[in-house]
Design a protein around this motif. Sequence first.
Motif, PDB file in Angstrom:
ATOM      1  N   HIS A   1      27.749  97.621  32.897  1.00 56.08           N
ATOM      2  CA  HIS A   1      28.444  98.283  31.792  1.00 56.08           C
ATOM      3  C   HIS A   1      29.504  99.266  32.260  1.00 56.08           C
ATOM      4  O   HIS A   1      30.591  99.355  31.695  1.00 56.08           O
ATOM      5  CB  HIS A   1      27.441  99.041  30.924  1.00 56.08           C
TER       6      HIS A   1
ATOM      7  N   TYR B   1      17.336 102.768  27.057  1.00 58.96           N
ATOM      8  CA  TYR B   1      18.037 102.075  28.125  1.00 58.96           C
ATOM      9  C   TYR B   1      17.129 101.877  29.343  1.00 58.96           C
ATOM     10  O   TYR B   1      17.076 100.787  29.929  1.00 58.96           O
ATOM     11  CB  TYR B   1      19.284 102.862  28.534  1.00 58.96           C
ATOM     12  N   THR B   2      16.416 102.924  29.733  1.00 57.37           N
ATOM     13  CA  THR B   2      15.546 102.837  30.913  1.00 57.37           C
ATOM     14  C   THR B   2      14.481 101.777  30.688  1.00 57.37           C
ATOM     15  O   THR B   2      14.158 100.998  31.597  1.00 57.37           O
ATOM     16  CB  THR B   2      14.882 104.205  31.156  1.00 57.37           C
TER      17      THR B   2
ATOM     18  N   ASP C   1      26.323 104.210  32.110  1.00 61.04           N
ATOM     19  CA  ASP C   1      26.438 103.438  30.867  1.00 61.04           C
ATOM     20  C   ASP C   1      26.634 104.223  29.585  1.00 61.04           C
ATOM     21  O   ASP C   1      25.710 104.383  28.780  1.00 61.04           O
ATOM     22  CB  ASP C   1      25.218 102.534  30.714  1.00 61.04           C
TER      23      ASP C   1
ATOM     24  N   LEU D   1      20.794 107.969  26.219  1.00 57.43           N
ATOM     25  CA  LEU D   1      20.712 106.580  25.765  1.00 57.43           C
ATOM     26  C   LEU D   1      19.242 106.183  25.635  1.00 57.43           C
ATOM     27  O   LEU D   1      18.709 105.463  26.487  1.00 57.43           O
ATOM     28  CB  LEU D   1      21.414 105.656  26.765  1.00 57.43           C
TER      29      LEU D   1
ATOM     30  N   PRO E   1      25.213 101.312  21.880  1.00 63.31           N
ATOM     31  CA  PRO E   1      24.066 100.418  22.021  1.00 63.31           C
ATOM     32  C   PRO E   1      24.281  99.068  21.340  1.00 63.31           C
ATOM     33  O   PRO E   1      23.937  98.881  20.191  1.00 63.31           O
ATOM     34  CB  PRO E   1      22.921 101.197  21.372  1.00 63.31           C
TER      35      PRO E   1
ATOM     36  N   ILE F   1      15.437  99.464  21.461  1.00 61.23           N
ATOM     37  CA  ILE F   1      16.201  99.009  22.636  1.00 61.23           C
ATOM     38  C   ILE F   1      17.345  98.132  22.150  1.00 61.23           C
ATOM     39  O   ILE F   1      17.134  97.209  21.363  1.00 61.23           O
ATOM     40  CB  ILE F   1      15.304  98.187  23.584  1.00 61.23           C
TER      41      ILE F   1
ATOM     42  N   TRP G   1      21.320  95.468  26.405  1.00 62.36           N
ATOM     43  CA  TRP G   1      20.931  96.134  27.657  1.00 62.36           C
ATOM     44  C   TRP G   1      19.947  95.324  28.497  1.00 62.36           C
ATOM     45  O   TRP G   1      19.605  95.721  29.588  1.00 62.36           O
ATOM     46  CB  TRP G   1      20.322  97.510  27.338  1.00 62.36           C
TER      47      TRP G   1
ATOM     48  N   ARG H   1      15.887  98.351  31.268  1.00 62.81           N
ATOM     49  CA  ARG H   1      15.955  98.024  32.699  1.00 62.81           C
ATOM     50  C   ARG H   1      14.564  97.651  33.235  1.00 62.81           C
ATOM     51  O   ARG H   1      14.418  96.753  34.055  1.00 62.81           O
ATOM     52  CB  ARG H   1      16.490  99.229  33.474  1.00 62.81           C
TER      53      ARG H   1
ATOM     54  N   LEU I   1      19.637 109.378  31.250  1.00 57.44           N
ATOM     55  CA  LEU I   1      19.564 108.202  30.376  1.00 57.44           C
ATOM     56  C   LEU I   1      18.570 108.417  29.242  1.00 57.44           C
ATOM     57  O   LEU I   1      18.835 108.051  28.100  1.00 57.44           O
ATOM     58  CB  LEU I   1      19.167 106.977  31.193  1.00 57.44           C
TER      59      LEU I   1
END
Lengths: 546, 429
Positions: free
Chosen positions: A165, A352-353, A121, A349, A125, A374, A378, A356, A345
């Motif tokens: 993504h 991102y984690t 990804d 980013l 953002p 965040i 996402w 998820r 990640l």
Amino acid sequence: MRETLSVLQGGVAAFAGSVAAGWIVLALLRARLQGVERFGLAAALGAGVYSTLLLPLFSMGQLRRSVATGLAAALVAGAVLLRKRVRQEDAQRGPWWWCVLTLSVSVLFTVVWSLNALAPDLTPPGMSPALEQASVLWAQHKLQPGEPLSAASPPWTAAFAAGRHSACSLLHVLMLCALAALAYGTGRRWLDVAGGSVAALLLISNPGLGAAASDAGTEVFLLLEACAAAAFVALAWKTAQPRLYAAAAVTGVMAGLLALDPQAEWFRGFLFGFVPGPWIVVPVLAALCAWLFHSSTASALLIVGFACLTSWPRITRMLAPSQTKIVMSANPGLALERKGVEEYLAKNLPGYTEARFLDEQTAEGSKILVEPKIARAWTKREVVTAEYWMPLALASFEDEYMPDREERIQVGAGPRTSYKLANGEWVAEVRFYRRGVETPRKQHWRVRCAQAFDNNPVTACREDIEVSFGEKTEFDEVRLQGKRGRPVRPPQGLRAAIVQEWKRQGVTHILAAHGGDLEDELIRHMPYWHVAELGERNGARLFRLE
Amino acid sequence: MERVSSVWSRAAALAALAWGAFHLYRAAALAITVDEAFTFHRFVGVRWLELLRSYDANHHVLHSVLCKLSVGALGASEWSLRLPAVAGGWAYLYFALRLARRYAGTGPAMFASFLWMAGLPQIAEYLSLARGYSLGLAFFAAALWFASEDEPKWSRVSALVGLSIASNLVFLIPCAALGFLALRRGANPRTLAAPAVAILAWFLAVPLSRASMDSYYFGVKTWNECIQSLLPFPWLKWAAAAVLALGTVRAWRCGRAREIVWLLPVSLAAIAILFVFFSVPLPYERTGIYLLAMTGLLVGPACRWAKAEWPLALLFGAAAVAGALHLSASQSGVWTFDSYNREAMTIIRSQPARAPRVAATFPLEHGAEFYRRIWRLPWPEVAQWRPGLECDYLLWRTDESHAPLPEGFEELARDARSGVLLGRRSAQR
């Protein structure tokens, strides 16, 4: 590997669906085109058509990977059946090695950009409306009536359905290939093979386009549509095929709709970086270079060699000015094997984690207060960022926000119909007294600064206070609870009051950042907060309101 | 090359050889100057990556690349650093001779034209200094030579133009003027532009990606200052004015030379446009070097004015020679204060101190640091002098302020020509 295959399925199927849809329309228009030119134009024309076909499916709630792939397969089958209906014109012959060079370098750069796209990804953002809408649509499983859509949303959603993504990024990279194919075909038609090759190679190797393509934005899609519209107009006029004006209109409308999306600014390479202007200038400059260099083989090879060499991600990273935005270096291991994804990640980013994690740990419809940053695109859950709710949480443990002062303002006796007080501090509650007895609040009171009249000591406001009583009301004292006046003992049950307020707003969970005061407070006083810890990911802790 | 065997052409060839030999000697004999040392520190004595990704008005990219190759192959010295410039100087003399023959025939006018193009002090100074001017001049003169053929190969001209600009960005202006002339002669714009653009992309695109308008700082703001710097002696100004007036009129009447008449006004117009609309400073000294070379092309036509070739050639040739005589093999005409750099460092090196701290008044520290680096002396870096700085030796300029050495220093040596004092920290302190 399975995830990679899903990404490939999503990106390739959506692209194949677009090309096939375009091919079918070109066949219906009985277009007369040259070899490679057909693929670029079909991809550009088909994206709009494919979007139109997807929309009813989305409206019916058929937003599934199998449906999107099935539609693409059906379109490809149709295109194969009609393959000879798009008549092929003879193209100029040129040195074979130009074709080999163009093809091999294009494949090389496509692999490089695809590896960037396949890596976890690399999307901005939540900055791409198409991607954000694809994410939301995917979360809702259905297109809601009246919901505004970006022109790129349907194909993006089709790709997203299979590979999220990264699949959208891959689809975008394939659109860059279509743009290069269009440049090659157009250059070959109007100039010669060398001209087409120069244009195609300068586009496919452009670090700005490559970087934009390997993100799931829509910049390259816009360029493809705009260039195709121009090419259709030129073809319709020069080759006496007025039917192609219809194709020009479709691609032109698509380009116009896509132009509404915000455009990112990437480093455009050393060749085009000097020229100011919007994104649309890159293909124009490539065309100009093709015109300039097509008759001089040595110069053409020099310029193409320079462009390709300095566009290689690692070399661009070494040479380009530090303040420019450059594509990440391709990492095959990361892209294909997904090795060290979490670490990657967390570094590239942030947030991102955790996003998820929210999807995994919370039920659909959850509303989560999040302290780490965040991007909303996402996660499928509703997230509320800290700036909106943190002052409320801080009221329980931060002196700056705690309602630990009281001010008593004496006012002249006699009935009043309104009261006004200039304010600049946090005020949690305002109460009116007459001879030491509180005047009860009435339903018909009209108040400004409502948080000071809700009987909740943790909700506060800093605006001017104004009350219109609607009738003559007698009081001789106004008491302000908050950060004005003399210190008093804070009210009991602040934490419970905060949770009560959050529940009233529909909040179900809290995600606290690692090492923050809130995390410390929630863990230390968990029974008072009435929360339960659900787990930790990347340092952030998730709590559920009981 | 036309087969000519006149006495004058042989004399001009001999003069070119002698002048080239002098510059060969000068490249080895002259102490390093501040701009050359700056080039070495910033662009030559660094990694290739740094060379490519940095930019300054001092960075003459193709020249820096060749210097790096030369220094890499032959080791760091003044000679190896100046080798590309000297080679450029030789090439320039060769093409200047051919251009003089083309535009001035084989008589005394040709000789005077060559002397003018080779001997004017602001040109001759840079034929043996490690800067990109001689290379730029050589490629420009070659481009002019090939462009003036009856049926020119425009792609070759374009490549030479690209190399000239890559050698030194100031040649963008005369090359643009040459391009204008080529277009007037019916050159295909694509053929004319493509090789130059391709070459420029390779050499300049990366360095210029870091440039801003502030990078082009060297120059002046008035035309008077510009002319004063290009023609520093009164007799040269008068001679140049005569060359311009007579040469322009005569060349305009003469078929072949007419094409060169346009070079100068078009260049001046380009300079004016850049100055007025883009605030690029006017040429100063070396940055206007091409204007002097262009003037040299008009000497031949000027000498033929009113059939007075002999006296006019004598006049213009003498003016050029008088200018050339000001050139010294041991002292730069521009950075006179730098002539003592090598000797001063040799003296410090011979002193008993093991790792002396050396400082110098601006900009002498560049030259001193150059010698510290190429001699691999394990000393601290040479610092620019400022009051309160702790150092053991001090290179002190007196040519501007005439100030004595600062307190605490005693005179160790003095160079009368450059006005530089070498001071040593006093023992009684």
